[in-house]
Enzyme design. Sequence first.
Site, mmCIF file in Angstrom:
data_model
loop_
_atom_site.group_PDB
_atom_site.id
_atom_site.type_symbol
_atom_site.label_atom_id
_atom_site.label_comp_id
_atom_site.label_asym_id
_atom_site.label_seq_id
_atom_site.Cartn_x
_atom_site.Cartn_y
_atom_site.Cartn_z
ATOM 1 N N GLU A 6 0.832 -1.202 0.000
ATOM 2 C CA GLU A 6 0.000 0.000 0.000
ATOM 3 C C GLU A 6 0.873 1.263 0.000
ATOM 4 O O GLU A 6 1.916 1.309 0.656
ATOM 5 C CB GLU A 6 -0.882 -0.017 1.256
ATOM 6 C CG GLU A 6 -1.743 1.210 1.472
ATOM 7 C CD GLU A 6 -2.506 1.169 2.792
ATOM 8 O OE1 GLU A 6 -3.429 1.978 2.954
ATOM 9 O OE2 GLU A 6 -2.168 0.324 3.663
ATOM 10 N N LYS A 24 -9.493 2.583 -1.762
ATOM 11 C CA LYS A 24 -9.641 2.001 -0.433
ATOM 12 C C LYS A 24 -10.997 2.380 0.151
ATOM 13 O O LYS A 24 -11.372 3.559 0.172
ATOM 14 C CB LYS A 24 -8.505 2.485 0.479
ATOM 15 C CG LYS A 24 -8.447 1.793 1.835
ATOM 16 C CD LYS A 24 -7.187 2.200 2.595
ATOM 17 C CE LYS A 24 -7.037 1.458 3.910
ATOM 18 N NZ LYS A 24 -5.786 1.810 4.620
ATOM 19 N N CYS A 68 -5.496 -2.967 2.441
ATOM 20 C CA CYS A 68 -5.241 -3.034 3.884
ATOM 21 C C CYS A 68 -6.504 -3.223 4.725
ATOM 22 O O CYS A 68 -7.044 -4.314 4.829
ATOM 23 C CB CYS A 68 -4.461 -1.796 4.327
ATOM 24 S SG CYS A 68 -3.594 -2.038 5.911
#
Length: 676
Positions: A41, A115, A153
């Site tokens: 990331e 995200k 994540c």
Amino acid sequence: MRVAVVQINTTVGDLDGNRAKLLEGFAAAAEEGAKLVVAPELAVPGYPPQDLLERPSFIDACRRTEQAIVDAVPEGVTVVFGNVRRRPVPPTYGRALQNVAVVARRGEVLRYVVKSLLPTYDVFDEARYFEPRRDQEPNVVEVDGARVGVTVCEDLWNDDALWERVDLWRDKTPGHHRLYASDPVKELADAGIDVLVNISASPWAQGKIRARTDVIENAATRYGVPVVYANLVGANDGLIFDGTSFVYAADGGCIARLPSFTEAVRVVDLDDAKRADPAEPSNIARVHDALVLGVRDYFAKTGLKRAVVGLSGGIDSAVTAYVATQALGAENVIGVGMPSRYSSDHSIADARHLAENLGIRFELIPIEGVFSSYLEALAPVFSDRPADVTEENLQARTRGGILMAFANKFGAVVLSTGNKSEAAVGYCTLYGDTIGALCVIADLYKHQVYDLARFANRDREVVPVSTIDKPPSAELRPDQKDEDSLPPYDKLDRMLELFLEHRWTAERELASKAGVEGVYLEQLYTFSDPDRDPRNRVVSIAYYALVSADRLKSGGTHEPDWFVVGETPPLAFDHDAILDVAVERIRGKLDYTPICFQLLPPRFTLTELQQVYEAVLDERLDKRNFRSRVLKSGLVEETDAMRTGKHRPARLYEFARREGDRAPYGPSPGVFAAMR
């Protein structure tokens, strides 16, 4: 499918360096036949970029770097890596930036995966900078005939079923529940995927790797797909990223596990029947590797080379110097011994011995002259006031000044040597032993410092055995020991861990879980009282203690002598156990009469005390005789607290009733008699 994980150590803001590492990893993976290559990331800007994201020029530079990477992707390979981008349509509300996974082939971006879940707890503050994903289109791309779902994540950490049965790492959340309404992984599974990818920048902490494997294994088995997890490695100031990337099979077995605390590229076949070795290094070995990486990266990424450590002959400075030497090399570490009139000969010898074992430069600079000058200058003002912590702190601050002088003159950085146990209760000196750019062992409890010293000696003596074996002392006054002011560290550490790590409140549960005897809780409570000691404290521990009637009577009006409940053997400090002991002593089976409880929050309720009293009656102990024993013991007239009148039985009882069935603060020698 043949996939690869590129686990790299990025530097925040070093876009060219990060680009070079990504492309090097992509090339290595392509040479081994990988069709899908996954990197961490925010690999382009580095993690965490923080306020660099507020600079438009930095965002522009990240976009140019991304394009340079995409143009250089090896032929026939699909890559996934992290970057930041501006929202494609200028927003009318919300943040302007997004945290994205870039999915690309040579010369072409296939998809920007935004995200969805932005953590804002612990060390994370992503909602400050980024806008989460808003569209409902599944983030799925075709790679070599397989449908690959991509997440970033935190998106992997919100499985409702897992949160129902496992207390995961996010301990800032009270109870067992997830933080977000949506589950990006479930959405991908519902859309139909063959492989799940997660790019991550997950910092290391003790226990974190186990939590990650729970999450990854759960995703693989629940949805029946392989999981490719690429995590960042490296340190950025106070954050250490361990890497430890994984590839899991659809049955929940681990196909590959990348090493911790080092860069690596691993290529695997998702249908490989082999399983990775589940063997885990010891916890202290992980701590060692994390600290070495943290120090090494701090110096390398800031352009620094040399460290200065004050060597006292004690355990903290010894372990700090050891870690610094492991990270920087012996030629880049200077040890400075600064003995005072209170320093023992063995401490000076231990400091010198450590430096010899490490092979570092060692300088000895006595501070007596400087310290004496301070005392002489202050003598007219201090007059005849007795020596106290002031003179102790002067020595520490003298040493701090000398270390900073070394750092300035030799182009070095001072490493602070304080540990978590001492810092938590303020057992340190501002502008003295707290000086330094980096505190290497700041997040280690004292017992972990000793563990790390023993780990350092696993092959040969590095930290002198005499340093490990001797009682810890600041040596700022004659015959000083840390336990003069603190509980023994094993007991203090247990309390602090429950209080700081597990969020136990400063109540009886804290003492009970720690298994700490009452005398130490009383000592810590006194030491942590800001009214008694001006230094800041973050800990205030409640305690209970039974008072020996004989001891109270023997001293007349003296203060009660508190003692441990169940002196021989020590009794686990448990609420119910205290009541049981009280009953036993009332029955006369022990040579004490429980005339008084010392009650600090949380207090025993009158109902609980009534239960003790009723237990006595159940044993057919004559009520009148019991009351007579209390009132005729002479205690009512023998303690200062009783003489004030406010704690006499009748008034005590009325006070307790007004306070809502809570027993008042003690001493309260008449409390049992008041039960009648």
